[in-house]
Enzyme design. Sequence first.
Site, PDB file in Angstrom:
ATOM      1  N   HIS A 265       5.982  43.202   2.059  1.00  0.00           N
ATOM      2  CA  HIS A 265       6.482  43.957   3.209  1.00  0.00           C
ATOM      3  C   HIS A 265       5.520  44.036   4.384  1.00  0.00           C
ATOM      4  O   HIS A 265       4.343  44.359   4.199  1.00  0.00           O
ATOM      5  CB  HIS A 265       6.843  45.374   2.750  1.00  0.00           C
ATOM      6  CG  HIS A 265       7.800  45.365   1.608  1.00  0.00           C
ATOM      7  ND1 HIS A 265       7.417  45.636   0.324  1.00  0.00           N
ATOM      8  CD2 HIS A 265       9.115  45.056   1.567  1.00  0.00           C
ATOM      9  CE1 HIS A 265       8.478  45.521  -0.477  1.00  0.00           C
ATOM     10  NE2 HIS A 265       9.516  45.168   0.255  1.00  0.00           N
TER      11      HIS A 265
ATOM     12  N   ASP B 131       1.992  45.130   1.846  1.00  0.00           N
ATOM     13  CA  ASP B 131       1.841  44.771   0.430  1.00  0.00           C
ATOM     14  C   ASP B 131       2.308  43.341   0.211  1.00  0.00           C
ATOM     15  O   ASP B 131       2.464  42.597   1.194  1.00  0.00           O
ATOM     16  CB  ASP B 131       2.552  45.796  -0.480  1.00  0.00           C
ATOM     17  CG  ASP B 131       4.064  45.717  -0.391  1.00  0.00           C
ATOM     18  OD1 ASP B 131       4.601  44.811   0.299  1.00  0.00           O
ATOM     19  OD2 ASP B 131       4.745  46.560  -1.019  1.00  0.00           O
TER      20      ASP B 131
ATOM     21  N   SER C  77      14.701  46.337   0.792  1.00  0.00           N
ATOM     22  CA  SER C  77      13.485  47.127   1.009  1.00  0.00           C
ATOM     23  C   SER C  77      13.020  47.146   2.462  1.00  0.00           C
ATOM     24  O   SER C  77      12.241  48.004   2.842  1.00  0.00           O
ATOM     25  CB  SER C  77      12.351  46.568   0.145  1.00  0.00           C
ATOM     26  OG  SER C  77      12.154  45.199   0.441  1.00  0.00           O
TER      27      SER C  77
END
Length: 379
Positions: A336, A333, A46
């Site tokens: 991240h 978040d 990610s």
Amino acid sequence: MRAMERFMFPMYLWAISTLFLVVMAATCHDHSLLENPAALFIFGDSLFDSGNNNYIRTSRGFQANYRPYGETFFPSPTGRATDGRTIPDFISEYAKLPLIPPYLQPGIQNYNYGVNFASIGAGALLETHQGLVIDLKTQLSNFKKVEKQLRHNLGGEEGKALLSAAVYLFSIGGNDYFAAFAENSGSLVSQEEYVAMVIGNITNAIQEVYNLGGRKFGFLNVSPIGCLPFVKALDPARTGGCKEELTDVARLHNRALSEALQKLEIQLTGFKYSLHDFFTSLNEITEDPSKYGFEEVEMACCGNGPYRGFSGCGSQTRSYELCENPSDFLYFDLVHPTEKAYEQFAKLFWNGSSDITGPYNLKSLFELDNKCRPNLGSS
Ligand SMILES: *[C@@H]1O[C@H](CO)[C@@H](O)[C@H](O)[C@H]1NC(C)=O
Ligand SMILES: *[C@@H]1O[C@H](CO)[C@@H](O)[C@H](O)[C@H]1NC(C)=O
């Protein structure tokens, strides 16, 4: 006679260098980075995904194609798991490339500037989030398809030149350790053995890209994952909140990765790499936030619960908290970093000194052998 000799010698040199230049001109096009940048191929998780998971069957937790993701820059959601751009987005900008599209995005015209194979949640092991992500092995088979097509479209020599001048970026490993940690790792294998499996798979991936013609590689190591908001939220009462066991595994991984890369450099002719010490660069921000322009480095900008470390950022069914100004925050978040933090890491990866990025930084990797790249015009 002596004068003649003195005259002959430079003539001989001149002939050799002319011959050399003719050979060079026949095989290489002399283009600057600006005119014809080397391609960028991106693999991993990610931290690097630019939207591949928008196109797979998965769960919402492994996607970021909804608000408020992306709003700082795009401004509509793209599938990037942050408020704006990621590290590869900044790298492509510094390398004078366009934004690199996700491989699964329909309608990609060609791969001359590279493509992004990364997938939110992916690990180096097949078992990691299996069925919900594009694992590293599948990312590699996707690359093989791209490699075939490039060689077909450009022809053998030009295809080969593009693949060897290209830079191959990897961010992988963190999810393997989260997954083991979440399962309370049945402890069938020791931490050292588990790390060796992860590193073994990363090594295989590098070897495969090398066999297909890749020569220049860039890696992020794993950050202090025991201090991520989602890990802290699981046990907020713990002193400092961090789960040191998890950060210690990251340290083991980072040592093993660095050793594996040094070995590959010896084994594989022409293999060059850039390793950014993400663990240290992220830690430095945590230890001295104001020096780097951050106000909040523990609590995420978007989420729920302690440290906003519970999932639910962007949920349509549950309420969640969202900060006013993401650029004050290290984390967007539960996992991240924000675009602002990513930009700082990208700069260090691009032109940082050898104490944080080495043995090459990405700028020097991109510029390496810059002459022998195919001229692709502006296609
Ligand atoms: C990675 O590890 C798994 C075990 O989880 C193995 O089955 C798989 O073949 C490995 N993949 C690569 C590319 O080495
Ligand atoms: C490093 O690169 C970034 C991005 O191009 C730039 O803003 C910065 O000034 C560069 N630093 C040095 C020391 O060249």
